[in-house]
Motif scaffolding. Structure first.
Motif, PDB file in Angstrom:
ATOM      1  N   PHE A   1      -0.064 -34.811  11.577  1.00  0.00           N
ATOM      2  CA  PHE A   1      -0.811 -34.625  12.839  1.00  0.00           C
ATOM      3  C   PHE A   1      -0.193 -34.081  14.006  1.00  0.00           C
ATOM      4  CE2 PHE A   1      -3.147 -35.756  16.608  1.00  0.00           C
ATOM      5  CZ  PHE A   1      -4.693 -35.289  16.281  1.00  0.00           C
ATOM      6  N   ARG A   2       0.936 -34.182  14.392  1.00  0.00           N
ATOM      7  CA  ARG A   2       1.447 -33.714  15.364  1.00  0.00           C
ATOM      8  C   ARG A   2       1.906 -32.332  14.916  1.00  0.00           C
ATOM      9  NH1 ARG A   2       4.357 -38.529  15.443  1.00  0.00           N
ATOM     10  NH2 ARG A   2       6.241 -37.709  14.285  1.00  0.00           N
ATOM     11  N   GLN A   3       2.205 -31.864  13.880  1.00  0.00           N
ATOM     12  CA  GLN A   3       2.483 -30.703  13.224  1.00  0.00           C
ATOM     13  C   GLN A   3       1.271 -29.775  13.342  1.00  0.00           C
ATOM     14  OE1 GLN A   3       4.003 -31.320   9.349  1.00  0.00           O
ATOM     15  NE2 GLN A   3       6.337 -30.803   9.926  1.00  0.00           N
ATOM     16  N   GLU A   4       0.217 -30.325  12.562  1.00  0.00           N
ATOM     17  CA  GLU A   4      -1.115 -29.733  12.635  1.00  0.00           C
ATOM     18  C   GLU A   4      -1.909 -29.372  14.054  1.00  0.00           C
ATOM     19  OE1 GLU A   4      -1.967 -31.511   8.407  1.00  0.00           O
ATOM     20  OE2 GLU A   4      -2.919 -32.560  10.108  1.00  0.00           O
ATOM     21  N   LEU A   5      -1.437 -30.215  15.034  1.00  0.00           N
ATOM     22  CA  LEU A   5      -2.109 -30.125  16.637  1.00  0.00           C
ATOM     23  C   LEU A   5      -1.231 -28.986  17.109  1.00  0.00           C
ATOM     24  CD1 LEU A   5      -3.794 -31.209  18.685  1.00  0.00           C
ATOM     25  CD2 LEU A   5      -1.827 -32.819  19.368  1.00  0.00           C
ATOM     26  N   LEU A   6       0.261 -28.799  16.897  1.00  0.00           N
ATOM     27  CA  LEU A   6       1.097 -27.821  17.453  1.00  0.00           C
ATOM     28  C   LEU A   6       0.232 -26.409  16.776  1.00  0.00           C
ATOM     29  CD1 LEU A   6       3.339 -26.559  18.655  1.00  0.00           C
ATOM     30  CD2 LEU A   6       4.705 -26.963  16.543  1.00  0.00           C
ATOM     31  N   VAL A   7       0.125 -26.486  15.545  1.00  0.00           N
ATOM     32  CA  VAL A   7      -0.667 -25.231  14.863  1.00  0.00           C
ATOM     33  C   VAL A   7      -1.846 -24.756  15.593  1.00  0.00           C
ATOM     34  CG1 VAL A   7      -1.583 -24.474  12.839  1.00  0.00           C
ATOM     35  CG2 VAL A   7       0.568 -25.469  12.619  1.00  0.00           C
ATOM     36  N   PHE A   8      -2.660 -25.800  15.781  1.00  0.00           N
ATOM     37  CA  PHE A   8      -3.961 -25.707  16.593  1.00  0.00           C
ATOM     38  C   PHE A   8      -3.785 -25.359  17.879  1.00  0.00           C
ATOM     39  CE2 PHE A   8      -7.220 -27.331  19.467  1.00  0.00           C
ATOM     40  CZ  PHE A   8      -8.324 -26.841  18.921  1.00  0.00           C
ATOM     41  N   VAL A   9      -2.843 -25.748  18.650  1.00  0.00           N
ATOM     42  CA  VAL A   9      -2.554 -25.109  19.910  1.00  0.00           C
ATOM     43  C   VAL A   9      -2.223 -23.689  19.884  1.00  0.00           C
ATOM     44  CG1 VAL A   9      -1.129 -25.561  22.309  1.00  0.00           C
ATOM     45  CG2 VAL A   9      -1.967 -27.501  20.969  1.00  0.00           C
TER      46      VAL A   9
END
Length: 128
Positions: free
Chosen positions: A38-46
């Motif tokens: 989730f943290r990785q995907e949130l970084l990609v999202f931002v």
């Protein structure tokens, strides 16, 4: 047998909305704390959000680019919920538990594929 009701059932109107909002924040905070994916995907999202607003694309294309990245986060949260429920029931290895976790992982993988194809298509059409 005693009938148990949801905590939501006792709330109505604005109190219910506040409670739901609180649970949403708690869920996002917990996902951030314990889910590496989730943290990785949130970084990609931002990063994607920033690029979506910098790129010279239409409003609909921007919405699509952001939407598919948000969908990845949504499906990851659902996958994490499935994994948590499976682990809550039993940590013992079982074919059905494996299936549930694999299906959740496959859902995330397909959503990431959809996001990659969407971004690739929009960028290709815009710049090629």
């Amino acid at each position: 047998m005693e009938h148990q009701t949801s905590e939501f059932k006792s709330k109505s109107g604005f109190k219910r909305i506040l409670a739901a909002s609180s649970y949403t924040v708690q869920g996002l905070v917990m996902a951030w704390r314990i889910e590496h994916a989730f943290r990785q995907e949130l970084l990609v999202f931002v990063l994607g959000l920033i690029f979506a607003f910098v790129l010279p694309v239409s409003a609909f294309e921007r919405l699509t680019l952001i939407g598919v990245l948000l969908l990845v986060l949504i499906v990851e949260l659902i996958n994490s919920a499935i994994e948590a429920v499976v682990d809550r029931i039993s940590l013992e290895r079982h074919p059905l538990s494996k299936n549930a976790k694999d299906f959740g992982s496959a859902a995330v993988g397909l959503t990431v594929l959809l996001a990659a194809i969407t971004w690739g298509t929009v960028l290709y059409n815009r710049f090629m």
